[in-house]
Design a protein around this motif. Structure first.
Motif, PDB file in Angstrom:
ATOM      1  N   LEU A 124       0.824  -1.207   0.000  1.00  0.00           N
ATOM      2  CA  LEU A 124       0.000   0.000   0.000  1.00  0.00           C
ATOM      3  C   LEU A 124       0.862   1.263   0.000  1.00  0.00           C
ATOM      4  O   LEU A 124       0.495   2.271  -0.601  1.00  0.00           O
ATOM      5  CB  LEU A 124      -0.939  -0.002   1.206  1.00  0.00           C
ATOM      6  CG  LEU A 124      -2.138  -0.951   1.122  1.00  0.00           C
ATOM      7  CD1 LEU A 124      -2.909  -0.939   2.435  1.00  0.00           C
ATOM      8  CD2 LEU A 124      -3.062  -0.579  -0.035  1.00  0.00           C
ATOM      9  N   GLY A 125       2.016   1.201   0.664  1.00  0.00           N
ATOM     10  CA  GLY A 125       2.907   2.356   0.683  1.00  0.00           C
ATOM     11  C   GLY A 125       3.407   2.750  -0.691  1.00  0.00           C
ATOM     12  O   GLY A 125       3.728   3.921  -0.931  1.00  0.00           O
ATOM     13  N   ASP A 126       3.473   1.782  -1.616  1.00  0.00           N
ATOM     14  CA  ASP A 126       3.898   2.096  -2.982  1.00  0.00           C
ATOM     15  C   ASP A 126       2.886   3.031  -3.647  1.00  0.00           C
ATOM     16  O   ASP A 126       3.267   3.946  -4.392  1.00  0.00           O
ATOM     17  CB  ASP A 126       4.022   0.809  -3.813  1.00  0.00           C
ATOM     18  CG  ASP A 126       5.002  -0.191  -3.222  1.00  0.00           C
ATOM     19  OD1 ASP A 126       5.890   0.223  -2.444  1.00  0.00           O
ATOM     20  OD2 ASP A 126       4.880  -1.391  -3.531  1.00  0.00           O
ATOM     21  N   ILE A 127       1.610   2.784  -3.400  1.00  0.00           N
ATOM     22  CA  ILE A 127       0.547   3.620  -3.975  1.00  0.00           C
ATOM     23  C   ILE A 127       0.652   5.042  -3.433  1.00  0.00           C
ATOM     24  O   ILE A 127       0.676   6.025  -4.188  1.00  0.00           O
ATOM     25  CB  ILE A 127      -0.840   3.027  -3.656  1.00  0.00           C
ATOM     26  CG1 ILE A 127      -0.980   1.621  -4.250  1.00  0.00           C
ATOM     27  CG2 ILE A 127      -1.951   3.951  -4.160  1.00  0.00           C
ATOM     28  CD1 ILE A 127      -2.231   0.882  -3.789  1.00  0.00           C
ATOM     29  N   GLY A 128       0.712   5.151  -2.118  1.00  0.00           N
ATOM     30  CA  GLY A 128       0.760   6.464  -1.492  1.00  0.00           C
ATOM     31  C   GLY A 128       1.981   7.271  -1.893  1.00  0.00           C
ATOM     32  O   GLY A 128       1.890   8.473  -2.165  1.00  0.00           O
ATOM     33  N   HIS A 129       3.126   6.598  -1.929  1.00  0.00           N
ATOM     34  CA  HIS A 129       4.376   7.284  -2.278  1.00  0.00           C
ATOM     35  C   HIS A 129       4.313   7.844  -3.701  1.00  0.00           C
ATOM     36  O   HIS A 129       4.739   8.982  -3.956  1.00  0.00           O
ATOM     37  CB  HIS A 129       5.553   6.321  -2.150  1.00  0.00           C
ATOM     38  CG  HIS A 129       6.857   6.897  -2.600  1.00  0.00           C
ATOM     39  ND1 HIS A 129       7.571   7.798  -1.852  1.00  0.00           N
ATOM     40  CD2 HIS A 129       7.568   6.711  -3.749  1.00  0.00           C
ATOM     41  CE1 HIS A 129       8.669   8.142  -2.500  1.00  0.00           C
ATOM     42  NE2 HIS A 129       8.694   7.497  -3.655  1.00  0.00           N
ATOM     43  N   THR A 130       3.788   7.063  -4.612  1.00  0.00           N
ATOM     44  CA  THR A 130       3.700   7.492  -6.010  1.00  0.00           C
ATOM     45  C   THR A 130       2.806   8.716  -6.153  1.00  0.00           C
ATOM     46  O   THR A 130       3.153   9.678  -6.854  1.00  0.00           O
ATOM     47  CB  THR A 130       3.166   6.334  -6.873  1.00  0.00           C
ATOM     48  OG1 THR A 130       4.097   5.254  -6.828  1.00  0.00           O
ATOM     49  CG2 THR A 130       2.965   6.758  -8.309  1.00  0.00           C
ATOM     50  N   ILE A 131       1.651   8.696  -5.488  1.00  0.00           N
ATOM     51  CA  ILE A 131       0.719   9.825  -5.572  1.00  0.00           C
ATOM     52  C   ILE A 131       1.332  11.070  -4.935  1.00  0.00           C
ATOM     53  O   ILE A 131       1.293  12.166  -5.510  1.00  0.00           O
ATOM     54  CB  ILE A 131      -0.614   9.459  -4.888  1.00  0.00           C
ATOM     55  CG1 ILE A 131      -1.342   8.392  -5.710  1.00  0.00           C
ATOM     56  CG2 ILE A 131      -1.488  10.696  -4.695  1.00  0.00           C
ATOM     57  CD1 ILE A 131      -2.558   7.795  -5.023  1.00  0.00           C
ATOM     58  N   GLN A 132       1.907  10.910  -3.757  1.00  0.00           N
ATOM     59  CA  GLN A 132       2.498  12.051  -3.049  1.00  0.00           C
ATOM     60  C   GLN A 132       3.632  12.676  -3.855  1.00  0.00           C
ATOM     61  O   GLN A 132       3.696  13.906  -4.011  1.00  0.00           O
ATOM     62  CB  GLN A 132       3.013  11.614  -1.683  1.00  0.00           C
ATOM     63  CG  GLN A 132       3.661  12.750  -0.897  1.00  0.00           C
ATOM     64  CD  GLN A 132       4.275  12.272   0.412  1.00  0.00           C
ATOM     65  OE1 GLN A 132       4.378  11.072   0.670  1.00  0.00           O
ATOM     66  NE2 GLN A 132       4.681  13.216   1.244  1.00  0.00           N
ATOM     67  N   THR A 133       4.508  11.844  -4.379  1.00  0.00           N
ATOM     68  CA  THR A 133       5.657  12.345  -5.133  1.00  0.00           C
ATOM     69  C   THR A 133       5.216  13.111  -6.360  1.00  0.00           C
ATOM     70  O   THR A 133       5.705  14.215  -6.644  1.00  0.00           O
ATOM     71  CB  THR A 133       6.576  11.177  -5.527  1.00  0.00           C
ATOM     72  OG1 THR A 133       7.010  10.493  -4.356  1.00  0.00           O
ATOM     73  CG2 THR A 133       7.791  11.675  -6.296  1.00  0.00           C
ATOM     74  N   PHE A 134       4.270  12.541  -7.091  1.00  0.00           N
ATOM     75  CA  PHE A 134       3.782  13.198  -8.306  1.00  0.00           C
ATOM     76  C   PHE A 134       3.124  14.538  -7.978  1.00  0.00           C
ATOM     77  O   PHE A 134       3.386  15.556  -8.643  1.00  0.00           O
ATOM     78  CB  PHE A 134       2.787  12.290  -9.027  1.00  0.00           C
ATOM     79  CG  PHE A 134       2.189  12.904 -10.263  1.00  0.00           C
ATOM     80  CD1 PHE A 134       2.939  13.064 -11.409  1.00  0.00           C
ATOM     81  CD2 PHE A 134       0.867  13.321 -10.263  1.00  0.00           C
ATOM     82  CE1 PHE A 134       2.388  13.639 -12.546  1.00  0.00           C
ATOM     83  CE2 PHE A 134       0.311  13.895 -11.399  1.00  0.00           C
ATOM     84  CZ  PHE A 134       1.076  14.055 -12.543  1.00  0.00           C
ATOM     85  N   ALA A 135       2.284  14.556  -6.952  1.00  0.00           N
ATOM     86  CA  ALA A 135       1.576  15.790  -6.591  1.00  0.00           C
ATOM     87  C   ALA A 135       2.552  16.868  -6.129  1.00  0.00           C
ATOM     88  O   ALA A 135       2.501  18.018  -6.600  1.00  0.00           O
ATOM     89  CB  ALA A 135       0.542  15.499  -5.503  1.00  0.00           C
ATOM     90  N   GLU A 136       3.435  16.508  -5.225  1.00  0.00           N
ATOM     91  CA  GLU A 136       4.332  17.517  -4.652  1.00  0.00           C
ATOM     92  C   GLU A 136       5.364  17.999  -5.673  1.00  0.00           C
ATOM     93  O   GLU A 136       5.747  19.177  -5.660  1.00  0.00           O
ATOM     94  CB  GLU A 136       4.993  16.951  -3.394  1.00  0.00           C
ATOM     95  CG  GLU A 136       3.983  16.735  -2.265  1.00  0.00           C
ATOM     96  CD  GLU A 136       4.580  16.138  -1.007  1.00  0.00           C
ATOM     97  OE1 GLU A 136       5.771  15.744  -1.036  1.00  0.00           O
ATOM     98  OE2 GLU A 136       3.854  16.053   0.001  1.00  0.00           O
ATOM     99  N   ASN A 137       5.785  17.130  -6.574  1.00  0.00           N
ATOM    100  CA  ASN A 137       6.726  17.553  -7.620  1.00  0.00           C
ATOM    101  C   ASN A 137       6.097  18.560  -8.587  1.00  0.00           C
ATOM    102  O   ASN A 137       6.801  19.278  -9.290  1.00  0.00           O
ATOM    103  CB  ASN A 137       7.248  16.349  -8.401  1.00  0.00           C
ATOM    104  CG  ASN A 137       8.280  15.556  -7.621  1.00  0.00           C
ATOM    105  OD1 ASN A 137       8.753  15.997  -6.580  1.00  0.00           O
ATOM    106  ND2 ASN A 137       8.610  14.367  -8.108  1.00  0.00           N
ATOM    107  N   ASN A 138       4.769  18.584  -8.617  1.00  0.00           N
ATOM    108  CA  ASN A 138       4.065  19.517  -9.487  1.00  0.00           C
ATOM    109  C   ASN A 138       3.480  20.704  -8.728  1.00  0.00           C
ATOM    110  O   ASN A 138       2.640  21.443  -9.263  1.00  0.00           O
ATOM    111  CB  ASN A 138       2.968  18.777 -10.262  1.00  0.00           C
ATOM    112  CG  ASN A 138       3.543  17.929 -11.382  1.00  0.00           C
ATOM    113  OD1 ASN A 138       3.934  18.442 -12.422  1.00  0.00           O
ATOM    114  ND2 ASN A 138       3.620  16.617 -11.165  1.00  0.00           N
ATOM    115  N   GLY A 139       3.923  20.891  -7.479  1.00  0.00           N
ATOM    116  CA  GLY A 139       3.543  22.070  -6.730  1.00  0.00           C
ATOM    117  C   GLY A 139       2.248  21.979  -5.963  1.00  0.00           C
ATOM    118  O   GLY A 139       1.749  23.000  -5.471  1.00  0.00           O
ATOM    119  N   PHE A 140       1.690  20.761  -5.828  1.00  0.00           N
ATOM    120  CA  PHE A 140       0.438  20.572  -5.102  1.00  0.00           C
ATOM    121  C   PHE A 140       0.706  19.893  -3.752  1.00  0.00           C
ATOM    122  O   PHE A 140       1.826  19.449  -3.481  1.00  0.00           O
ATOM    123  CB  PHE A 140      -0.530  19.723  -5.923  1.00  0.00           C
ATOM    124  CG  PHE A 140      -0.883  20.321  -7.254  1.00  0.00           C
ATOM    125  CD1 PHE A 140      -1.580  21.512  -7.336  1.00  0.00           C
ATOM    126  CD2 PHE A 140      -0.512  19.695  -8.435  1.00  0.00           C
ATOM    127  CE1 PHE A 140      -1.916  22.069  -8.563  1.00  0.00           C
ATOM    128  CE2 PHE A 140      -0.829  20.241  -9.664  1.00  0.00           C
ATOM    129  CZ  PHE A 140      -1.536  21.430  -9.729  1.00  0.00           C
TER     130      PHE A 140
END
Length: 273
Positions: A150-166
């Protein structure tokens, strides 16, 4: 933690419930425009679920511990509302963004999905937030396969969002679903890869990131349900219900009117075929 593994017959029932939930959103799509009230959208959805689909609207009178019963059949969260917005008589305005969250119960099984809608002419910033949140959800979905965590899912979403300024809302998450509206596990939209529960075939859960244009901090309004961003920045959310299969995943909440699946997902599926 007790995570239920669905049988073949149970998965078939969840496929039906998931498709029906998505078809409610298909039905509502042409009505979501400036001037309509969310109360009217709620009435349309309720009548469609009950009279056409033979479903029960799961949110209506839903009352988890500590909450008063939810008074409507759908959730409508507008602009800086993060989730659980209650339909009312305020007309939607040109440029508003609104999340419509649908959960149906069909033959005892729950189907749960949500989409973002832009009323009329949305701003560039609003369109960007909605598009990136949709992509973030699919990046999380694409991580689902047996043996992943489950941590793989969360990490991917968080990284993508924060890398784009969200920023990613932490207090609300995806969840297991089946005969109950909310089951184990909790599906966080942030975290570290390789952590939390291992995914196994037959698990069914939602992935539903709530992404803010500003800071991730939220607060609850006085109605006991509606959650908003503290800084009044825009917030977006998309949601699908996902099955872990023997080889990967199956999205159960797709229908004829579902938005197109992102190219990177289709390309990955083609490469692995």
């Amino acid at each position: 933690m007790s995570i239920t593994i669905k049988t073949g017959a149970e998965i078939d029932a969840m496929r039906v419930a998931g498709r029906l939930a998505s078809e409610v959103l298909d039905y509502l799509t042409p009505f979501v425009k400036p001037g309509v009230t969310t109360e009217e959208l709620d009435r349309l959805a309720h009548d469609y679920m009950v009279n056409v689909q033979g479903c029960v609207p799961a949110p209506l009178n839903y009352a988890p511990g500590g909450h008063k019963p939810y008074p409507k059949s759908i959730c409508t969260s507008i602009n800086h509302q993060v989730c659980h917005g209650i339909p009312n008589d305020r007309p939607l305005k040109d440029g508003d963004i609104v999340n419509i969250d649908i959960t149906v119960i069909k033959d005892g099984w729950h189907g749960d999905t949500s989409r973002m809608f832009i009323c009329g002419n949305g701003s560039i910033a609003a369109k960007r937030l909605c598009a990136f949140t949709y992509e973030a959800m699919w990046k999380g979905i694409a991580k689902v396969k047996p043996g992943a965590r489950l941590g793989d899912i969360g990490h991917t979403i968080q990284t993508f969002a924060e890398n784009n300024g969200f920023s990613v809302v932490r207090e609300f998450c995806g969840h297991g679903i089946g005969r109950k509206f909310h089951e184990e596990p909790q599906v966080l939209h942030y975290g570290r890869p390789g952590t939390l529960e291992e995914l196994k075939p037959g698990m069914i859960f939602t992935i539903e990131p709530m992404i803010n244009a500003g800071k991730r901090d939220i607060k609850s309004l006085g109605d006991g349900w509606t959650i908003v961003t503290k800084d009044r920045s825009l917030s977006a959310q998309w949601e699908h219900t996902v099955l872990v299969t023997e080889t990967g995943y199956e999205v159960l909440t797709l229908s004829a009117g579902s938005p197109p699946i992102p190219d990177f997902v289709s390309a990955a599926q083609t490469a692995s075929a």
